[in-house]
Design an enzyme around this catalytic site. Structure first.
Site, mmCIF file in Angstrom:
data_model
loop_
_atom_site.group_PDB
_atom_site.id
_atom_site.type_symbol
_atom_site.label_atom_id
_atom_site.label_comp_id
_atom_site.label_asym_id
_atom_site.label_seq_id
_atom_site.Cartn_x
_atom_site.Cartn_y
_atom_site.Cartn_z
ATOM 1 N N GLU A 1 66.893 18.784 -46.039
ATOM 2 C CA GLU A 1 67.643 19.705 -46.905
ATOM 3 C C GLU A 1 68.196 20.882 -46.109
ATOM 4 O OE1 GLU A 1 65.339 21.978 -49.759
ATOM 5 O OE2 GLU A 1 63.465 21.249 -48.884
ATOM 6 N N GLU B 1 72.783 27.036 -40.950
ATOM 7 C CA GLU B 1 71.373 27.018 -40.565
ATOM 8 C C GLU B 1 71.115 25.984 -39.470
ATOM 9 O OE1 GLU B 1 68.901 26.644 -43.984
ATOM 10 O OE2 GLU B 1 69.573 28.534 -44.856
#
Length: 747
Positions: free
Chosen positions: A491, A500
């Site tokens: 995820e 990220e």
């Protein structure tokens, strides 16, 4: 119908009363009487009519200075809003009128500060000054000077929501200084039909287009003024607001800092002549007929029929024993506000709150951070559906598994506290497909918690591995070899899909995926970009500069709320890029925003896109290092823009369509249909150091770079504005080059 909502779930309305003709300062008795009627605050003039008369006398004799006037009140004013004199003209082209107005204005501001007033309402410049642009710098300078005189005051400039000439009633103010301006200073010419908007509103009876309403909602509104003329009468003669006005108020009251409401010229405070009389409190408990909508009335002012019903309204009010019908109606709206949505309840306190993006690759997240993500009611349910679709597909196609027992090998990489592991086991149970579950997590603290879950909750069905996913060699077998993974679940999407460093992470774990028919969930994701106006966020970053000089060179994760989209034409959803061709090592090129499930290494396509996109939002993929992606938009034709910022939104697609399409989206165009109420990922916001001024029809061009030096990854961005003049494309302005290199994400 009365709402059954919990009162704690409703916005609070702070409602004040204003009389534009009030010439006598508010006394303690008047203030107490207003509170008894359920008003929260009152307005009071700072000076008296005697002071006004002296100014007019001095003006008639052309004296350049004024003596100190009679002060208005020496009451403590915690519940009072001071109002400067409506008869001055700070934007007057006549230097005598302007100088006299400035002296009066500064004396009033100084006295208001002395009395401890917290908020001062200032009449905005005349519409002539707004249209022509003359006097606006002079007016702005007066406001700046007032902030120096009263540094702790909140100055609230009162302006109309639209450029309706009926709002400009300066000529109706007795003794207004504007008409005294000398003719040689007045310029008569064509007036421009546009004006700048400022953040305090007087609502008209009929609201402008929704696009302009959105523009106002992006400003830091402090007051919404509701004149008596903005109310309609329903069949019973009660004052009510039109449905558009009701909807706009409801929208404003959902802002992070809701504005106050100020009822203007709706009648005096009742009971002032009889202190012993009992005045009913406006509590908002109205019958359905009393609060019924008035229907669609298009007249800009009361018709003869409406005027005739005014007497009926007064009579009805007396019969119903309601001396404050307008206030009662506002309290009724307060009691019957629509309930907050799931996102609004969760996002309370997060709205327009700037946060630095997480760096889970280099930082070990705290338990509370994981807990916030796990509260998402949609994301993990959708992931479970995707995993179940993949398992059913695996069984239906009779694919061979990578385990020695024949079970499908499923690995959750970046398992955190284990919510995806739980969903994976549940999908196996519901589909009847046996799995061999692995959980890989580098955070030593989360690893301890995963082991406890495996003992207490998962009944030792999971093999927990403490490792960076990039260093994990795959499922360890009894013979000392390492196997492959059939379904790889993660995820690591982030707000901009890759902010990220999910490409770096997923690229490093691709070698464990079954090269024949391995599946990656998510299978692809696409990022979207759109320009926005965000005055509140820009102001917030300015306040951070003293402690963080790099504040404008950072992208921020933020739950965008008080913003305005600068280009809102409908656009078809952009499909993920097909990256089926292998290229050089990722370390020599920036990774794309799209991954494919069968690749042993992520890939990217070189190129320099220069396609004009007058739509919002549009897909954008960062290019290889040293190159850029460019996208263009056409701004809406709905008034002059004084600020432009840039926000980036992510649109994630966890599984391909052949498994029964399951999609997650934070794109405002598609989120409602794909993943309504999902709260995991807020959009990312790329600020500009200097806001850009965009006229109607201007083009905005954004260039984005995703850079890496093999140690960290950072973004660089630049915005240009263009307009077409005489068939030529002319650049209006260009922003500075922004770079987050000093605060890049470490690999």
């Amino acid at each position: 119908m009365e709402s059954s909502n919990n009162m704690g779930d409703m916005p609070v309305f702070y409602v004040g009363q204003h009389e534009s003709k009030r010439s006598v300062p508010v006394s303690e008795h008047v203030l107490q009487q207003a509170q008894d009627c359920n008003y929260d605050m009152l307005t009071t003039p700072i000076t008296t009519s005697h002071f006004h008369s002296r100014v007019l006398t001095l003006l008639s004799s052309y004296q350049a200075e004024i003596e100190a006037g009679t002060p208005g009140s020496d009451l403590p004013m915690p519940l009072l809003l001071a109002v400067t004199s409506p008869w001055i003209d700070l934007a007057s082209p006549d230097p005598v009128i302007a100088s006299l107005s400035l002296q009066v204005f500064n004396q009033e501001i100084a006295y208001a500060a002395f009395c401890g007033v917290g908020n001062v309402i200032i009449q905005g410049p005349s519409l002539h000054s707004i249209y022509s642009g003359q006097g606006l710098p002079q007016y702005a300078r007066a406001i700046q000077e007032a902030l120096d005189v009263g540094p702790y005051l909140n100055l609230q400039v009162l302006l109309p929501m639209t450029g309706d000439p009926s709002w400009d009633d300066s000529s109706a103010v007795m003794g207004h200084l504007g008409p005294f301006a000398r003719s040689e200073y007045l310029q008569v010419g064509a007036e421009e039909q546009r004006h700048e908007e400022k953040p305090t509103l007087s609502l008209p009876r009929h609201l402008p287009a929704v696009s302009l309403q959105s523009r106002w909602c992006s400003e830091p509104l402090r007051l919404l003024v509701l004149p008596g003329s903005s109310f309609l009468e329903n069949k019973l003669g009660y004052p009510v607001l039109s449905k558009p006005n009701q909807a706009f108020i409801a929208r404003c009251m959902r802002l992070k800092t809701p504005p106050w409401l100020l009822l203007s010229d709706v009648g005096p405070i009742p009971g002032l002549n009889d202190p012993d009389s009992l005045v009913p409190v406006a509590d908002g408990y109205l019958s359905a007929s009393a609060a019924a909508d008035a229907g669609d009335i298009q007249s800009p002012s009361p018709t003869p029929a409406e005027a005739g019903r005014q007497q009926h309204q007064k009579h009805t009010s007396k019969i119903k024993n309601d001396p404050t019908p307008h206030l009662s109606y506002i309290r009724y709206l307060q009691r019957n506000q629509p309930p907050k949505s799931l996102i609004e309840r969760f996002g309370s306190g997060y709205q327009d709150y700037l946060q630095s993006p997480l760096q889970p690759l280099t930082d070990n997240l705290e338990s509370i951070t994981y807990e916030v993500f796990e509260k998402d009611p949609i994301k993990y349910e959708w992931y479970e559906r995707a995993i179940a679709h993949a398992l059913r597909d695996w069984k239906a196609q009779d694919k061979s598994a990578s385990s020695t027992s024949g079970a499908v090998v499923v690995a959750v990489v970046g398992a955190g506290r284990g919510p995806l592991v739980t969903r994976t086991l549940r999908a196996s149970e519901t589909t009847g497909v046996a799995i061999e579950a692995w959980a890989v997590e580098k955070n030593p603290n989360a690893y301890v918690l995963l082991q406890r879950h495996n003992e207490d909750t998962w009944k030792r069905q999971v093999t927990v591995v403490k490792s960076d996913m990039r260093a994990w060699k795959g499922p360890h077998r009894e013979d000392g070899t390492y196997g492959k993974v059939d379904i790889l679940v993660s995820e690591l999407l982030g707000s901009f899909a890759d902010n990220e460093l999910s490409p770096e992470c997923l690229d490093g774990v691709q070698h464990v995926l079954n090269p024949e028919h391995g599946i990656s969930i998510p299978s692809s994701y696409t990022a979207h970009l759109t320009p926005i106006a965000a005055p509140r966020l820009h102001t917030d970053i300015i306040h951070r500069l003293p402690s963080d000089p790099q504040a404008f060179d950072l992208p921020y994760v933020v739950m965008l709320h008080a913003i305005d989209f600068l280009s809102t034409k409908a656009a078809p959803p952009a499909p993920p890029q097909d990256l089926s061709q292998q290229t050089k090592s990722r370390r020599k090129t920036c990774p794309p925003l799209t991954t494919r499930n069968n690749l042993s290494r992520m890939s990217s396509r070189p190129g320099n896109s220069r396609i004009r996109f007058p739509r919002n939002p549009r897909a954008i993929a960062p290019p290889p290092r040293g190159q850029r992606r460019r996208r263009r938009w056409g701004s809406d034709r709905r008034g002059w823009r004084e600020r432009a910022q840039c926000a980036l939104l992510a649109d994630a697609v966890p599984v391909p369509a052949q498994w029964g399409k399951v999609e997650l989206s934070t794109n405002p165009v598609t989120m409602e249909s794909k993943s309504k109420d999902m709260i995991s990922w807020f959009p990312i916001f790329f600020p500009l150091k200097t806001p850009m001024y965009l006229p109607d029809g201007a083009e905005v061009e954004v260039s984005m770079w995703r850079q890496t030096d093999d140690r960290k990854v950072w973004y660089e961005w630049l915005v240009e504005a263009f307009v077409e003049l005489g068939g030529r494309r002319v650049r209006l302005g260009i922003s500075e080059m922004h770079s987050s290199k000093k605060s890049g994400c470490l690999m």
